[in-house]
Design an enzyme around this catalytic site. Structure first.
Site, PDB file in Angstrom:
ATOM      1  CG  ASN A   9      95.614  -4.300  -4.920  1.00 38.85           C
ATOM      2  OD1 ASN A   9      95.382  -3.577  -3.754  1.00 38.85           O
ATOM      3  ND2 ASN A   9      95.178  -4.000  -6.246  1.00 38.85           N
ATOM      4  CE  LYS A  11      91.953  -5.876  -6.372  1.00 37.71           C
ATOM      5  NZ  LYS A  11      91.353  -6.595  -7.756  1.00 37.71           N
ATOM      6  CG  HIS A  94      94.684  -2.315  -9.745  1.00 38.38           C
ATOM      7  ND1 HIS A  94      93.228  -2.445 -10.349  1.00 38.38           N
ATOM      8  CD2 HIS A  94      95.109  -3.379  -9.579  1.00 38.38           C
ATOM      9  CE1 HIS A  94      93.114  -3.933 -10.100  1.00 38.38           C
ATOM     10  NE2 HIS A  94      94.344  -4.338  -9.586  1.00 38.38           N
ATOM     11  CD  GLU A  96      90.131  -3.416  -8.911  1.00 38.99           C
ATOM     12  OE1 GLU A  96      90.724  -3.129  -7.901  1.00 38.99           O
ATOM     13  OE2 GLU A  96      90.000  -4.809  -9.391  1.00 38.99           O
ATOM     14  CD  GLU A 166      96.872  -6.927 -11.276  1.00 37.82           C
ATOM     15  OE1 GLU A 166      96.983  -7.900 -10.459  1.00 37.82           O
ATOM     16  OE2 GLU A 166      96.358  -5.821 -10.840  1.00 37.82           O
ATOM     17  N   GLY A 172      89.741 -10.947 -10.318  1.00 30.02           N
ATOM     18  CA  GLY A 172      88.196 -11.104  -9.380  1.00 30.02           C
ATOM     19  C   GLY A 172      87.228 -11.992 -10.269  1.00 30.02           C
ATOM     20  CB  SER A 212      91.748 -15.478 -10.729  1.00 30.11           C
ATOM     21  OG  SER A 212      90.454 -14.523 -11.076  1.00 30.11           O
TER      22      SER A 212
HETATM   23  P1  13P Z   1      92.203 -11.095  -7.937  1.00 28.54           P
HETATM   24  O1  13P Z   1      93.288 -11.866  -7.396  1.00 28.54           O
HETATM   25  O2  13P Z   1      91.244 -10.891  -6.705  1.00 28.54           O
HETATM   26  O3  13P Z   1      91.757 -11.545  -9.282  1.00 28.54           O
HETATM   27  O4  13P Z   1      92.878  -9.604  -8.292  1.00 28.54           O
HETATM   28  C1  13P Z   1      94.183  -9.330  -8.836  1.00 28.54           C
HETATM   29  C2  13P Z   1      94.497  -7.937  -8.705  1.00 28.54           C
HETATM   30  O5  13P Z   1      93.694  -6.791  -8.980  1.00 28.54           O
HETATM   31  C3  13P Z   1      95.679  -7.546  -7.861  1.00 28.54           C
HETATM   32  O6  13P Z   1      95.750  -6.339  -8.016  1.00 28.54           O
END
Ligand code: 13P
Length: 250
Positions: A9, A11, A94, A96, A166, A172, A212
């Site tokens: 992803n 983003k 997601h 976010e 997740e 992140g 992560s």
């Molecule tokens: P990270 O791997 O940067 O923690 O992000 C995970 C994520 O949100 C994938 O959709």
């Protein structure tokens, strides 16, 4: 169909040239693996990515979509528009999108339905916040996220669903759920689906872990029996790291 999946992803990262360069590197280095490999560039680079990966088995997927067919929704993208450029799979829910764009369980349920109505595959994301885990509410939170967005679906719809657990506290942050924490939650999710539907639906479901995942921890997380792969953020932006993670699932 339950399969191993590693998805990146991206983003809101990578312009057109950077997207092209990363895709070319991934296509060139992709190992021979049974796993499905997917990447989700930003909307404006999707069509270019589909064309760049024409000869590759890497699938291009979308990060989001709107639930309406078409109409006065400034700035939004429909399922038909995605399918029209060769996108068959979409990430929905997601954390976010939930946190920064007000996407509620109700909105997500509409998006899932709209994607399935078009015969798209849905990668549905969910997961608890740190406070939920600290207070021991994480299983309840995950159960209600699944129930509110997905449990109106018929059993037959589930062959188009991929789940991506997740935990928000691991996204992140560099802090990963331990392989044991991931397995514990994934087993609970699979049991929840078996209870709600049946074991055939549950056992056919791919449940990915996200948060992560890095080259150094992917093998241990992917080795757990109910973890069918990963949804990767930051590490999917670096070709060698993403390739190393894909190698971790072989
Ligand atoms: P990270 O791997 O940067 O923690 O992000 C995970 C994520 O949100 C994938 O959709």
């Amino acid at each position: 169909m339950r399969s191993k999946i590693v998805a990146g992803n991206w983003k809101m990262n990578k312009n057109a040239e950077e997207t092209q360069a990363l895709l070319a590197a991934l296509a060139a280095k992709l190992p021979d693996t049974q796993a499905e490999v997917m990447v989700a560039p930003t909307f404006v680079n999707l069509a270019g990515a589909v064309s760049e990966l024409q000869a590759s088995r890497i699938e291009v997927i979308a990060q989001n979509m709107h639930f309406a067919e078409s109409g006065a929704y400034t700035g939004e993208i429909s399922a038909d528009m995605l399918m029209n450029i060769g996108i068959d799979t979409v990430i929905i829910g997601h954390s976010e999108r939930r946190a920064y764009f007000g996407e509620t369980d109700g909105i997500l349920a509409q998006k899932v339905k709209a994607a399935l109505d078009k015969n798209m595959r849905v990668m549905f994301c969910f997961g608890e916040e740190l406070e939920d885990r600290k207070s021991g509410e994480h299983f309840n939170v995950v159960h209600s996220q699944l129930k509110n967005a997905l449990f109106d679906l018929d059993a037959s719809a589930w062959n188009k669903i991929i789940l991506a657990y997740e935990p928000v506290w691991a996204i992140g942050t560099g802090e990963t759920a331990s392989p044991e924490q991931a397995q514990e939650m994934h087993a609970c999710i699979r049991k929840t689906i078996a209870d709600q539907y049946d074991t055939a639906v549950a056992n056919n479901l791919s449940i990915l872990y996200g948060g992560s995942v890095k080259p150094g921890n992917a093998v241990d997380i992917f080795s757990k029996p109910d973890v069918d792969g990963g949804l990767i953020g930051g590490a999917s932006l670096v070709a060698d790291d993403f390739i190393a993670i894909i190698n971790g699932i072989a």
